[in-house]
Design a protein around this motif. Structure first.
Motif, PDB file in Angstrom:
ATOM      1  N   SER A 123       0.846  -1.195   0.000  1.00 32.07           N
ATOM      2  CA  SER A 123       0.000   0.000   0.000  1.00 32.07           C
ATOM      3  C   SER A 123       0.880   1.243   0.000  1.00 32.07           C
ATOM      4  CB  SER A 123      -0.900   0.010   1.242  1.00 32.07           C
ATOM      5  OG  SER A 123      -0.103   0.135   2.405  1.00 32.07           O
ATOM      6  N   TRP A 124       0.277   2.347  -0.367  1.00 32.29           N
ATOM      7  CA  TRP A 124       0.970   3.632  -0.254  1.00 32.29           C
ATOM      8  C   TRP A 124      -0.048   4.653   0.245  1.00 32.29           C
ATOM      9  CZ3 TRP A 124      -1.011   7.692  -3.053  1.00 32.29           C
ATOM     10  CH2 TRP A 124      -1.856   7.357  -4.136  1.00 32.29           C
ATOM     11  N   ALA A 125       0.456   5.689   0.910  1.00 34.26           N
ATOM     12  CA  ALA A 125      -0.459   6.707   1.423  1.00 34.26           C
ATOM     13  C   ALA A 125       0.231   8.059   1.404  1.00 34.26           C
ATOM     14  CB  ALA A 125      -0.875   6.356   2.855  1.00 34.26           C
ATOM     15  N   PRO A 126      -0.515   9.111   1.048  1.00 34.73           N
ATOM     16  CA  PRO A 126       0.079  10.447   1.095  1.00 34.73           C
ATOM     17  C   PRO A 126       0.310  10.869   2.547  1.00 34.73           C
ATOM     18  CG  PRO A 126      -2.266  10.562   0.558  1.00 34.73           C
ATOM     19  CD  PRO A 126      -1.920   9.114   0.621  1.00 34.73           C
ATOM     20  N   THR A 127       1.369  11.631   2.755  1.00 33.63           N
ATOM     21  CA  THR A 127       1.620  12.221   4.081  1.00 33.63           C
ATOM     22  C   THR A 127       1.796  13.720   3.882  1.00 33.63           C
ATOM     23  OG1 THR A 127       4.012  11.995   3.820  1.00 33.63           O
ATOM     24  CG2 THR A 127       2.863  10.142   4.857  1.00 33.63           C
ATOM     25  N   ALA A 128       2.013  14.440   4.975  1.00 36.94           N
ATOM     26  CA  ALA A 128       2.164  15.902   4.856  1.00 36.94           C
ATOM     27  C   ALA A 128       3.343  16.242   3.940  1.00 36.94           C
ATOM     28  CB  ALA A 128       2.357  16.504   6.238  1.00 36.94           C
ATOM     29  N   GLY A 129       4.464  15.533   4.083  1.00 36.28           N
ATOM     30  CA  GLY A 129       5.646  15.906   3.298  1.00 36.28           C
ATOM     31  C   GLY A 129       5.889  15.033   2.085  1.00 36.28           C
ATOM     32  N   GLY A 130       5.034  14.058   1.803  1.00 32.87           N
ATOM     33  CA  GLY A 130       5.303  13.170   0.670  1.00 32.87           C
ATOM     34  C   GLY A 130       4.421  11.938   0.681  1.00 32.87           C
ATOM     35  N   VAL A 131       5.051  10.778   0.831  1.00 38.66           N
ATOM     36  CA  VAL A 131       4.294   9.521   0.816  1.00 38.66           C
ATOM     37  C   VAL A 131       4.931   8.512   1.777  1.00 38.66           C
ATOM     38  CG1 VAL A 131       3.416   9.565  -1.566  1.00 38.66           C
ATOM     39  CG2 VAL A 131       5.705   8.703  -1.104  1.00 38.66           C
ATOM     40  N   THR A 132       4.123   7.575   2.209  1.00 40.56           N
ATOM     41  CA  THR A 132       4.625   6.388   2.897  1.00 40.56           C
ATOM     42  C   THR A 132       4.277   5.200   2.024  1.00 40.56           C
ATOM     43  OG1 THR A 132       4.200   7.344   5.054  1.00 40.56           O
ATOM     44  CG2 THR A 132       4.416   4.966   4.976  1.00 40.56           C
ATOM     45  N   VAL A 133       5.257   4.323   1.830  1.00 39.80           N
ATOM     46  CA  VAL A 133       5.029   3.129   1.025  1.00 39.80           C
ATOM     47  C   VAL A 133       5.289   1.913   1.915  1.00 39.80           C
ATOM     48  CG1 VAL A 133       5.849   1.790  -0.950  1.00 39.80           C
ATOM     49  CG2 VAL A 133       5.648   4.284  -1.127  1.00 39.80           C
ATOM     50  N   THR A 134       4.324   1.024   1.963  1.00 35.42           N
ATOM     51  CA  THR A 134       4.479  -0.174   2.785  1.00 35.42           C
ATOM     52  C   THR A 134       4.628  -1.375   1.875  1.00 35.42           C
ATOM     53  OG1 THR A 134       3.054   0.847   4.434  1.00 35.42           O
ATOM     54  CG2 THR A 134       3.437  -1.532   4.646  1.00 35.42           C
ATOM     55  N   THR A 135       5.691  -2.132   2.090  1.00 36.49           N
ATOM     56  CA  THR A 135       5.919  -3.326   1.279  1.00 36.49           C
ATOM     57  C   THR A 135       5.817  -4.557   2.170  1.00 36.49           C
ATOM     58  OG1 THR A 135       8.292  -3.534   1.701  1.00 36.49           O
ATOM     59  CG2 THR A 135       7.622  -1.992  -0.047  1.00 36.49           C
ATOM     60  N   ALA A 136       6.029  -5.717   1.543  1.00 35.66           N
ATOM     61  CA  ALA A 136       6.014  -6.954   2.309  1.00 35.66           C
ATOM     62  C   ALA A 136       7.198  -7.004   3.275  1.00 35.66           C
ATOM     63  CB  ALA A 136       6.051  -8.142   1.346  1.00 35.66           C
ATOM     64  N   LYS A 137       8.184  -6.143   3.081  1.00 34.08           N
ATOM     65  CA  LYS A 137       9.392  -6.213   3.920  1.00 34.08           C
ATOM     66  C   LYS A 137       9.647  -4.972   4.763  1.00 34.08           C
ATOM     67  CE  LYS A 137      11.748  -9.354   0.755  1.00 34.08           C
ATOM     68  NZ  LYS A 137      12.775  -9.479  -0.273  1.00 34.08           N
ATOM     69  N   GLY A 138       8.947  -3.905   4.515  1.00 36.63           N
ATOM     70  CA  GLY A 138       9.259  -2.710   5.297  1.00 36.63           C
ATOM     71  C   GLY A 138       8.375  -1.533   4.934  1.00 36.63           C
ATOM     72  N   ARG A 139       8.777  -0.378   5.471  1.00 34.69           N
ATOM     73  CA  ARG A 139       8.003   0.839   5.237  1.00 34.69           C
ATOM     74  C   ARG A 139       8.985   1.963   4.901  1.00 34.69           C
ATOM     75  NH1 ARG A 139       3.094   2.359   9.108  1.00 34.69           N
ATOM     76  NH2 ARG A 139       2.480   0.402   8.144  1.00 34.69           N
ATOM     77  N   TYR A 140       8.641   2.763   3.900  1.00 33.06           N
ATOM     78  CA  TYR A 140       9.565   3.799   3.430  1.00 33.06           C
ATOM     79  C   TYR A 140       8.826   5.135   3.388  1.00 33.06           C
ATOM     80  CZ  TYR A 140      11.831  -0.431   1.702  1.00 33.06           C
ATOM     81  OH  TYR A 140      12.379  -1.670   1.610  1.00 33.06           O
ATOM     82  N   GLN A 141       9.576   6.207   3.654  1.00 37.37           N
ATOM     83  CA  GLN A 141       9.065   7.571   3.491  1.00 37.37           C
ATOM     84  C   GLN A 141       9.790   8.177   2.293  1.00 37.37           C
ATOM     85  OE1 GLN A 141       6.873   8.788   5.731  1.00 37.37           O
ATOM     86  NE2 GLN A 141       7.058   7.037   7.137  1.00 37.37           N
ATOM     87  N   ALA A 142       9.070   8.923   1.504  1.00 39.75           N
ATOM     88  CA  ALA A 142       9.723   9.601   0.380  1.00 39.75           C
ATOM     89  C   ALA A 142       8.989  10.891   0.079  1.00 39.75           C
ATOM     90  CB  ALA A 142       9.726   8.704  -0.847  1.00 39.75           C
ATOM     91  N   GLU A 143       9.701  11.794  -0.593  1.00 40.61           N
ATOM     92  CA  GLU A 143       9.036  13.045  -0.998  1.00 40.61           C
ATOM     93  C   GLU A 143       8.138  12.821  -2.205  1.00 40.61           C
ATOM     94  OE1 GLU A 143      11.729  16.412  -1.564  1.00 40.61           O
ATOM     95  OE2 GLU A 143      12.923  15.580   0.081  1.00 40.61           O
ATOM     96  N   ARG A 144       8.557  11.916  -3.060  1.00 37.71           N
ATOM     97  CA  ARG A 144       7.802  11.683  -4.294  1.00 37.71           C
ATOM     98  C   ARG A 144       7.650  10.187  -4.527  1.00 37.71           C
ATOM     99  NH1 ARG A 144       7.348  16.385  -3.825  1.00 37.71           N
ATOM    100  NH2 ARG A 144       8.128  18.053  -5.166  1.00 37.71           N
ATOM    101  N   LEU A 145       6.582   9.842  -5.221  1.00 40.27           N
ATOM    102  CA  LEU A 145       6.354   8.438  -5.587  1.00 40.27           C
ATOM    103  C   LEU A 145       6.016   8.367  -7.073  1.00 40.27           C
ATOM    104  CD1 LEU A 145       5.785   5.425  -4.806  1.00 40.27           C
ATOM    105  CD2 LEU A 145       3.445   6.124  -4.253  1.00 40.27           C
ATOM    106  N   VAL A 146       6.682   7.485  -7.782  1.00 40.49           N
ATOM    107  CA  VAL A 146       6.365   7.225  -9.195  1.00 40.49           C
ATOM    108  C   VAL A 146       5.758   5.822  -9.248  1.00 40.49           C
ATOM    109  CG1 VAL A 146       7.322   6.873 -11.502  1.00 40.49           C
ATOM    110  CG2 VAL A 146       8.265   8.672 -10.011  1.00 40.49           C
ATOM    111  N   ILE A 147       4.579   5.708  -9.806  1.00 42.15           N
ATOM    112  CA  ILE A 147       3.925   4.391  -9.899  1.00 42.15           C
ATOM    113  C   ILE A 147       3.942   3.943 -11.358  1.00 42.15           C
ATOM    114  CG2 ILE A 147       1.774   3.110  -9.563  1.00 42.15           C
ATOM    115  CD1 ILE A 147       1.141   4.950  -7.203  1.00 42.15           C
ATOM    116  N   ALA A 148       4.651   2.841 -11.614  1.00 38.34           N
ATOM    117  CA  ALA A 148       4.725   2.261 -12.969  1.00 38.34           C
ATOM    118  C   ALA A 148       4.488   0.768 -12.799  1.00 38.34           C
ATOM    119  CB  ALA A 148       6.088   2.543 -13.590  1.00 38.34           C
ATOM    120  N   ALA A 149       3.258   0.398 -12.579  1.00 33.29           N
ATOM    121  CA  ALA A 149       2.939  -0.973 -12.144  1.00 33.29           C
ATOM    122  C   ALA A 149       2.398  -1.846 -13.265  1.00 33.29           C
ATOM    123  CB  ALA A 149       1.959  -0.917 -10.972  1.00 33.29           C
TER     124      ALA A 149
END
Ligand SMILES: Cc1cc2nc3c(=O)[nH]c(=O)nc-3n(C[C@H](O)[C@H](O)[C@H](O)COP(=O)(O)OP(=O)(O)OC[C@H]3O[C@@H](n4cnc5c(N)ncnc54)[C@H](O)[C@@H]3O)c2cc1C
Length: 366
Positions: A161-187
């Motif tokens: 899953s991914w979710a917008p946050t105040a400063g960017g996005v949070t991305v949750t994977t099967a192995k962890g969770r990441y914060q980023a300013e930008r997300l590119v989705i090419a699925a």
């Protein structure tokens, strides 16, 4: 598209992480199968031509960067009735952009390319700059150039899953969770699932590729003698093929006309009846292949939009998220330039490339 975006982001000095559900070069999406056509006299719409011209530059630059051969120029034939979309559309694009081309009639085609037997009324546009991209090499080159520029790529790590946050996005994977300013989705064919919130009208379509071995009849299929071709028949069926590559095997396929499916449930085996139907077809249009044994077949997925144009742009509700989806069975040749566009959008908030008609808003603003 993902590996290209990763490379272009890293090449601009951004800290970039690529997350992929499967292994590099896997065959469950849309980017496997040995070869892809690249061409410029775009019958679909001349609006793609500027992107194609840039794609050629970027593929060539990537060949230098990665020290690998990514494409082979064979020339290309766009064949069909004089009023077909393929013939009319490619002539229109070639004239509009001053692209090198020749117009051939059916007699010229048969004489120059004895492998092909067009109908007597068929016409063709020949473009000398068309050719074949090698998708595995292209993806490998983008990944290695991305790594060399400092990007990180993690495989067998599906995004849950991914979710917008105040400063960017949070991305949750099967192995962890990441914060980023930008997300590119090419699925690819999973875009509908990853972008469920948008309810994009994407239709995943099963496509079948067939390889035949002409053996002793193979000389007219050599890449020095046969260009790539895309062929529209009178009933609108689109068919395409390549010269013999590798061990002399000739790849042919229909463009569209496959069953609607999903990447998780698609029938990945090819029925005998499907191979027989293709044998019948090549028997008529490439009669030297008539008795050639089928040597392999595989399936691949298209992700179609209602207008067959791509979906490229910002997520309508979250500008920190950008989307590259819906490539409708003709995207591979554009990967290099789509990577550049995605890096433009993520880094600059805009791109100089003409992408307005790919906007996701055309589907979300009813
Ligand atoms: C048979 C066939 C022939 C074609 N011929 C041509 C051609 O001649 N010329 C041409 O230009 N184009 C052609 N195309 C179209 C072209 O190959 C596609 O448009 C292009 O490969 C699409 O790339 P993509 O990156 O969007 O999708 P994909 O290559 O499928 O990549 C999407 C990636 O996202 C990953 N992913 C998805 N969901 C998640 C998740 N939740 N977490 C992590 N990773 C995820 C997938 O595993 C996959 O690796 C053809 C396609 C097919 C099937």
């Amino acid at each position: 598209m993902g590996s290209a975006a990763l490379y272009h982001l890293a090449a601009r000095g951004r800290r970039a992480l690529g997350l992929e559900a499967f292994t590099p070069l896997h065959d469950r999406g849309s980017s496997h199968g040995e070869s892809r056509i690249i061409r410029q006299a775009y019958f679909e719409d001349p609006a793609y031509v500027p992107l194609l011209l840039r794609a050629y530059e970027l593929w060539s630059a990537l060949e230098q960067t990665a020290g690998a051969d990514l494409l082979r120029i064979t020339g290309g034939l766009m064949l069909g009735a004089p009023n077909s979309q393929i013939f009319q559309g490619s002539v229109h694009s070639a004239k509009r952009y001053g692209l090198r081309h020749e117009i051939l009639d059916a007699v010229d085609v048969r004489r120059r390319y004895p492998a092909l037997h067009p109908d007597p009324a068929d016409m063709a546009l020949y473009e000398p700059g068309a050719g074949i991209l090698f998708p595995d090499q292209c993806i490998r080159a983008h990944l290695s150039a991305a790594a060399a520029a400092g990007a990180e790529a993690r495989f067998e790590e599906p995004v849950l899953s991914w979710a917008p946050t105040a400063g960017g996005v949070t991305v949750t994977t099967a192995k962890g969770r990441y914060q980023a300013e930008r997300l590119v989705i090419a699925a690819g064919p999973w875009a509908g699932a990853v972008l469920r919130d948008l309810n994009l009208p994407l239709r995943v379509e099963r496509q079948v590729l067939h390889w035949f071995a002409p053996g002793a009849a193979g000389a007219p299929f050599a890449p020095e003698r046969l260009p790539i071709y895309v062929w529209e028949h009178g009933d609108g069926t689109m068919f395409y093929g390549f010269p013999a590559l590798g061990e002399g095997q000739v790849k042919v396929a229909f463009h569209h006309g496959g069953e609607t499916t999903e990447p998780e449930t698609v029938r990945r085996t090819v029925d005998r009846s499907e191979t027989e139907a293709m044998q019948l077809h090549v028997g008529r249009y490439l009669p030297l292949l008539a008795g050639a044994p089928p040597v392999k077949s595989t399936t691949c997925l298209y992700t179609n939009t209602p207008d067959d144009n791509f979906v490229i742009g910002f997520h309508p509700a979250h500008p920190q998220v950008s989307i590259a989806a819906g490539f409708s069975g003709h995207g591979f040749k554009f990967c290099a330039v789509v990577g550049e566009v995605m890096a433009d959008l993520a880094c600059n908030g805009e791109t100089r490339h003409p992408t307005a008609h790919f906007s996701p808003l055309r589907f979300t603003q009813a």
